[in-house]
Every structure is written in C-alpha cells, then in structure tokens.
Design an enzyme around this catalytic site. Structure first.
Site, short mmCIF file in Angstrom:
data_model
loop_
_atom_site.label_atom_id
_atom_site.label_comp_id
_atom_site.label_asym_id
_atom_site.label_seq_id
_atom_site.Cartn_x
_atom_site.Cartn_y
_atom_site.Cartn_z
N CYS A 1 172.90 3.01 5.49
CA CYS A 1 174.02 3.87 5.07
C CYS A 1 174.44 4.80 6.21
CB CYS A 1 173.63 4.62 3.80
SG CYS A 1 175.03 5.35 2.94
N HIS B 1 172.57 -0.05 0.22
CA HIS B 1 171.21 0.47 0.01
C HIS B 1 170.31 -0.65 -0.47
CE1 HIS B 1 171.90 4.79 0.57
NE2 HIS B 1 173.12 4.52 0.17
N GLU C 1 167.25 -0.62 -0.93
CA GLU C 1 166.22 -0.09 -1.84
C GLU C 1 166.75 0.05 -3.26
OE1 GLU C 1 167.97 1.61 0.31
OE2 GLU C 1 168.30 3.69 -0.32
#
Lengths: 195, 251
Positions: free
Chosen positions: A77, A175, A177
């Site tokens: 990001c 992202h 994650e």
C-alpha cells in the site's frame, strides 16, 4: 526464516503479523536498523499520509537503508507508493526504487477506492498459483502510474500499477493480509522467492 | 472492476454475539471469532462488529475480541459502538481492526472526524449515520433512531465527507427491521452528493433487495444482519444472483 515488518508507526501492522502467523511464520515488527538489515524477508507496510510517513522514516534513518537492502522486500500500500520516485500526496519525494510516480484519482470515481478489485497482466513468481482477474482488497486514494516495472495492473478510473518489481524489491498496492486466500498465497510466494 | 461488497453485521455484547444465529453448525454461535471465520469462508467481503456493551468491562472485552478476530480472519473488518476519542480508535486499530465507525460521538463533536482522519487517515474512518424520514425530511437520529437531532441527513453526509470521513454507513430507521428493501431514494441522492463510498443498511429481506440497492440506490456496499444470521440468504447464492444482474461481485 526471519521476517521483519518495518514498524515506523504506520498503520495496521498486527494484521500483517497475524497473516504470517497463519502461514506458520513469525514476523517481528521493528524499526531497528540492524535487525532489518539482517532479516531474510522484509515487509515495508504503510497506511496513512505519505509526507508524515516519510518524515518518520527519515527520523530513524530507514529512508537510507531500504533502497540498499539486498534481501526480498515487499512494500504494501503506502509502503509501495513510498518506494516510487514521488507522490502527489503532500508533494513527497519517495525512495526512488521504482521508476514511476504516484498520482491522486480524480473525482470522476469515488475516492478512496475501497474494496475488492481484480488484478491482471500478472508477472513474476510473486503471483504463482494466483489467477488472472483474481480479486484483492484495496483501500487507497493515490495510485502508481504504469511503467516497465509493473507486474500487475488494476482498473479504477484507468489502468494503474497494482504491483511493481525491481531486482529484490516488490510492491503491491492491495493488502495481501486482508485479501483472503489469494492474498495468503501471495505472502507465501514472497516467502518462497529465491534470492 | 471494483466489486460491490456484502457485509454481515454482528452485534456484540460483553464479547459475545447477540441475536439468534442458527445458520451453520457452530460449536459456539455466541463466539464472534468463530462466526467471523465462518462468514469469511462463506464469501463475506467484509465484516462489521457493533459493540453494544454498556459497561467499561464490556468495552475491554471488545478490544480483546478485536485482537482474536484479527488473528483468525483474512478479510477486513470494522468495529463500531461507543467510540468517542482518538485513544479509543488507537487501541482498536492497534489491536488489528481495519476501520472504526463513529456515530453519535461525531454528531456531538463533529471535530472528532477531523481529528481521527488526520491522525489515522480517512481510509479507516467510517461515519455511521442513522436517519429517519419525518414529514418528508430525512433527519439524523441518535440512540437507535429514538432521539432526533437537528441535522438534515444530506447536509450531515456532506459535512462528514468534508471533515475527512472515508466512508459512510447509512441506516434508514424507516426501513431497518422491515425486510422491505433498502432506502434506495435516499441512497441514490447520496451518490450524487458525496464522493466517498456508501454502505446501505436497513431493510434487507430478499436477494432482489440487494440487486435494487446496487442498481437503483447506487450503493457501494450493502450491510445486513438477520437475513444472514438466520440463514435466510446465503451469501454465495446472493452473489450469484447479483452477478446474473450484471453487478460486479467477488465470487
């Protein structure tokens, strides 16, 4: 495998730590120069505003360290955006790893882009076992302009660089994650990269 | 293409989910973590946890829950309820929440939105707005729609955007609990007024209601609770229906 997440006060580091934990890998959050320098894999995260993030990096001398790292580095990001030449956000100079600039979306689309969008034109082993048009989770108001180092694109207002690669450096706008199984696969691929 | 999001909402009291939940074989349907994991696997794009605890102990339990949810699930989630300060938000984000939502505290102190977005970035600040149509005007309400304010819905929405909100979660108190569809007139007006994502909430009863709120209401995401919790709508089925209607979804 020693994974270090660069902790310079930017955003949700816990989620990244937990994502590695789900892969059975311990990831340490730190801003310690030597610990980062000797890690096997480095995550450069970032959520928030570019110029203040850059100020924080400079405080700890990490702005000098990151571009000379030799091991695989993954910017996520804002982390990826700060690895570019410059960003319109706060007119900030970046670390110059990636040869492209970061601009703001215009108001012809909703800003921030928030949610799941597809990635295409996938290149490099970072996308092993990830299919074209896979959905990833994104939250951002600024985007990196497509360039030679683009290894994946996303369409929002226009086609932009949703992932970048140069030597040992990788960057993703989305992202991993938070991107369900596909994101998990990407983090696994990053761990598997051969130096 | 950016997908429209489907967001189940879980009410949590003292660390336990409330409202009956009977849609899957859970060992413990009251455990928010286990429920969240199930929803993530069953196609939810995002989750919202609303803390309805009224005590300090309850709030502490919530922080603990946020950490356990972040540990287990790989999709984004928002935490709301009783958040009124920069410190509250710092703790929740540090525990692993992706976004926080503020509601009455923002009405009482609009400057809070500026403080939060300056400190943490707009992307993680959701402003929840509950409104009711009274004498043909949409009025912002507090306390679950029971206390009217002086604020007009659209003026308030515009203001929260200017103050730095990254997203608006709009609940129509006229539609909430009715299962008769979302407030699509108000939603489509929203989409012309503000340039941040809007989550539609209140009124979900059928799959068609979701189709309508994305097509007619121009919503970016739709939130619902009971239709998902009671298994009346399966998220994957819903997404297939949306796709059939040419609405971009993550399937």
């Amino acid at each position: 495998m020693k994974v270090v997440i660069i902790d310079y006060g930017a955003g949700n580091i816990k989620s990244i730590q937990f994502a590695f934990q789900r892969l059975g890998v311990e990831a340490i959050a730190s801003n310690d120069y030597n610990l980062i320098k000797t890690a096997d894999r480095i995550i450069f995260p970032g959520v928030g505003e570019a110029s203040s993030a850059m100020t924080e990096l400079k405080k700890s001398g990490l702005d000098k360290l990151i571009p000379i790292l030799k091991q695989p580095v993954l910017g996520i990001c804002l982390g990826m955006q700060l690895m570019c030449l410059e960003t319109e956000e706060g007119n900030t100079n970046g670390l110059g790893v990636f040869n492209t600039k970061v601009k703001r979306f215009t108001n012809s689309v909703k800003v921030p882009q928030m949610g799941w969008n597809t990635i295409q034109n996938l290149k490099t082993n970072l996308f092993n076992n990830i299919k074209e048009e896979e959905y990833m989770y994104l939250v951002h108001s600024y985007y990196a302009i497509n360039c030679q180092q683009t290894i994946a694109t996303t369409n929002y207002e226009l086609s932009y660089a949703t992932a970048l690669h140069k030597n040992n450096f990788y960057g993703v706008q989305f992202h991993p994650e938070k991107s369900s199984l596909a994101g998990q696969q990407l983090l696994q691929n990053f761990i598997n990269i051969r130096e | 293409m950016l997908a429209k999001r489907i967001i189940p909402c879980l009410d949590v009291k003292n660390g336990r989910t409330v409202k009956g939940i009977n849609f899957i074989d859970l060992r413990d349907a009251g455990d928010p973590v286990e429920l969240a994991k199930q929803y993530a696997e069953l196609g939810a794009d995002e989750l919202v946890f609303l803390d309805i605890s009224a005590t300090i102990e309850g709030r502490k339990t919530m922080r603990n829950m946020v950490m356990r949810v972040a540990e287990q699930i790989n999709i984004p989630f928002t935490v709301g309820g009783g958040i009124s300060s920069v410190e509250d938000v710092a703790i929740l984000l540090k525990s692993g929440a992706d976004k926080v939502s503020v509601n009455s505290s923002a009405v009482k102190n609009p400057n809070l939105i500026n403080e939060l977005s300056n400190k943490f970035g707009s992307q993680c600040i959701v402003v929840a707005i509950d409104a009711k149509k009274v004498n043909n005007e949409w009025v912002v309400h507090l306390a679950g729609g029971t206390v009217p304010t002086k604020l007009n819905l659209f003026e308030w929405a515009k203001e929260v955007e200017q103050r730095g909100a990254g997203e608006i979660l709009f609940t129509s108190m006229n539609h909430d609990g009715t299962k008769s569809g979302f407030a699509n007139d108000a939603l489509s007006k929203f989409s012309q007024l503000v340039n941040i994502p809007i989550i539609a909430s209140g009124g979900a009863g059928t799959k068609q209601h979701f189709v309508e709120t994305f097509k007619d209401g121009n919503a970016d995401a739709a939130l619902a609770a009971s239709v998902f919790h009671f298994g009346e709508i399966d998220i994957i089925d819903l997404k297939k229906e949306l796709k059939k209607n040419k609405i971009a979804v993550r399937l």
